[in-house]
Design an enzyme around this catalytic site. Structure first.
Site, short mmCIF file in Angstrom:
data_model
loop_
_atom_site.label_atom_id
_atom_site.label_comp_id
_atom_site.label_asym_id
_atom_site.label_seq_id
_atom_site.Cartn_x
_atom_site.Cartn_y
_atom_site.Cartn_z
N GLU A 79 13.14 -8.99 3.56
CA GLU A 79 12.10 -8.19 2.88
C GLU A 79 12.69 -7.55 1.64
O GLU A 79 12.07 -7.54 0.56
CB GLU A 79 11.57 -7.10 3.80
CG GLU A 79 10.80 -7.61 5.00
CD GLU A 79 10.35 -6.49 5.90
OE1 GLU A 79 10.03 -5.39 5.40
OE2 GLU A 79 10.29 -6.70 7.13
N HIS B 93 4.43 -7.81 4.66
CA HIS B 93 4.11 -7.87 6.08
C HIS B 93 5.22 -8.64 6.78
O HIS B 93 5.62 -9.72 6.29
CB HIS B 93 2.75 -8.56 6.27
CG HIS B 93 2.32 -8.67 7.70
ND1 HIS B 93 1.84 -7.60 8.40
CD2 HIS B 93 2.34 -9.73 8.54
CE1 HIS B 93 1.56 -8.00 9.64
NE2 HIS B 93 1.85 -9.29 9.76
N ASN C 202 1.33 -6.00 -0.72
CA ASN C 202 1.82 -5.50 0.57
C ASN C 202 2.88 -6.45 1.07
O ASN C 202 2.86 -7.65 0.78
CB ASN C 202 0.67 -5.44 1.59
CG ASN C 202 1.15 -4.91 2.95
OD1 ASN C 202 1.88 -3.93 3.03
ND2 ASN C 202 0.77 -5.61 4.01
N LEU D 237 -7.58 -7.40 6.70
CA LEU D 237 -6.21 -6.99 7.03
C LEU D 237 -5.22 -8.16 6.93
O LEU D 237 -5.45 -9.23 7.50
CB LEU D 237 -6.18 -6.41 8.45
CG LEU D 237 -4.84 -5.85 8.91
CD1 LEU D 237 -4.50 -4.56 8.15
CD2 LEU D 237 -4.82 -5.60 10.41
N GLY E 259 11.09 4.08 4.20
CA GLY E 259 10.99 3.60 2.83
C GLY E 259 12.11 2.70 2.38
O GLY E 259 12.45 2.68 1.19
N ASN F 155 12.08 -0.49 1.97
CA ASN F 155 11.55 -1.42 0.95
C ASN F 155 11.30 -0.68 -0.36
O ASN F 155 11.57 -1.22 -1.44
CB ASN F 155 10.26 -2.06 1.46
CG ASN F 155 10.52 -3.26 2.35
OD1 ASN F 155 10.98 -4.29 1.89
ND2 ASN F 155 10.26 -3.12 3.63
C1 GRF Z 1 9.16 -3.04 7.71
O1 GRF Z 1 9.36 -3.89 8.81
C2 GRF Z 1 8.03 -3.58 6.88
O2 GRF Z 1 7.89 -4.98 6.99
C3 GRF Z 1 6.83 -2.95 7.50
O3 GRF Z 1 7.27 -1.61 7.75
C4 GRF Z 1 8.64 -1.67 8.18
C5 GRF Z 1 9.42 -0.50 7.64
O4 GRF Z 1 9.44 -0.62 6.25
N1 GRF Z 1 5.70 -3.05 6.62
P1 GRF Z 1 10.26 0.47 5.34
O5 GRF Z 1 11.69 0.49 5.83
O6 GRF Z 1 9.59 1.81 5.55
O7 GRF Z 1 10.15 -0.07 3.95
#
Ligand code: GRF
Length: 196
Positions: A175, A110, A108, A145, A13, A15
């Protein structure tokens, strides 16, 4: 009127944390739920530590019955009554049945410069192709997707000697910058694209 945001995660988590931390002061949104398909997702404890309500619906308990899993997940989400749904490291493919009611309100992130490299192993594929740059994309989620309208992108150079993990780390940093910027603009009703 403050927008209510639910965030779906599957793992650490990182992000989600940046998104939650960004929703303060005069930010037009607040996080009302962090939910995961994995009850052991480390991000759930991190969300709880930040005072965010959490929920988990173990997809393994619905083996093979994706609609039943999605119905259980949706009912947890409904309890928080969010206006916006953010997928952040959420690793389950969602069917059109789940996505359609959220179209236009579901984001989302990506880890590629879409439309390149939809799906998994994006960094390995960029390295394999000898791409000079890589990056990440925040997009609106549609039933197809990794395919919806792009709300923002951030680019990083691919450096000599890069491995999948060194490139992933460089992209992840972006990100963490891009997603909060896009969410704030989106929550204000602004769909203008952000490019970093
Ligand atoms: C990240 O690389 C994100 O781009 C992908 O999942 C990975 C882990 O994300 N969608 P997080 O650290 O759990 O937010």
């Amino acid at each position: 009127m403050t927008k209510r945001v639910a965030i779906l995660i599957s793992g650490g988590g990182s992000n989600m944390i940046r998104l939650v931390e960004s929703m303060t002061g005069d930010h037009p949104a607040r996080c009302v739920l962090v939910a995961s398909n994995d009850p052991a997702a480390a991000g759930l404890a991190r969300a709880a530590a930040m005072g965010i309500p959490t929920a988990a619906v173990d997809h393994r308990a619905y083996k093979g019955d994706r609609p039943a899993f999605e119905a259980a997940l949706q009912s947890e989400i409904d309890k928080a009554a969010p206006d916006i749904l953010c997928l952040a490291g959420f690793m389950r493919v969602l069917t059109a049945g789940f996505v359609q009611p959220w179209e236009g309100r579901m984001l989302n992130i990506h880890p590629s410069l879409l439309p390149k490299y939809k799906g998994l192993h994006t960094h390995a594929r960029a390295l394999e192709a000898g791409d000079p740059e890589a990056g990440c994309t925040v997009h609106l989620v549609t039933p197809a997707l990794d395919d919806g309208p792009i709300l923002g992108q951030a680019r990083v150079p691919v450096q000599p000697g890069d491995t999948e993990s060194s490139l992933a780390a460089r992209v992840l940093e972006q990100e963490h910058r891009l997603y909060p910027m896009v969410l704030e603009r989106f929550a204000r009703g602004d769909r203008e694209r952000i490019d970093l």
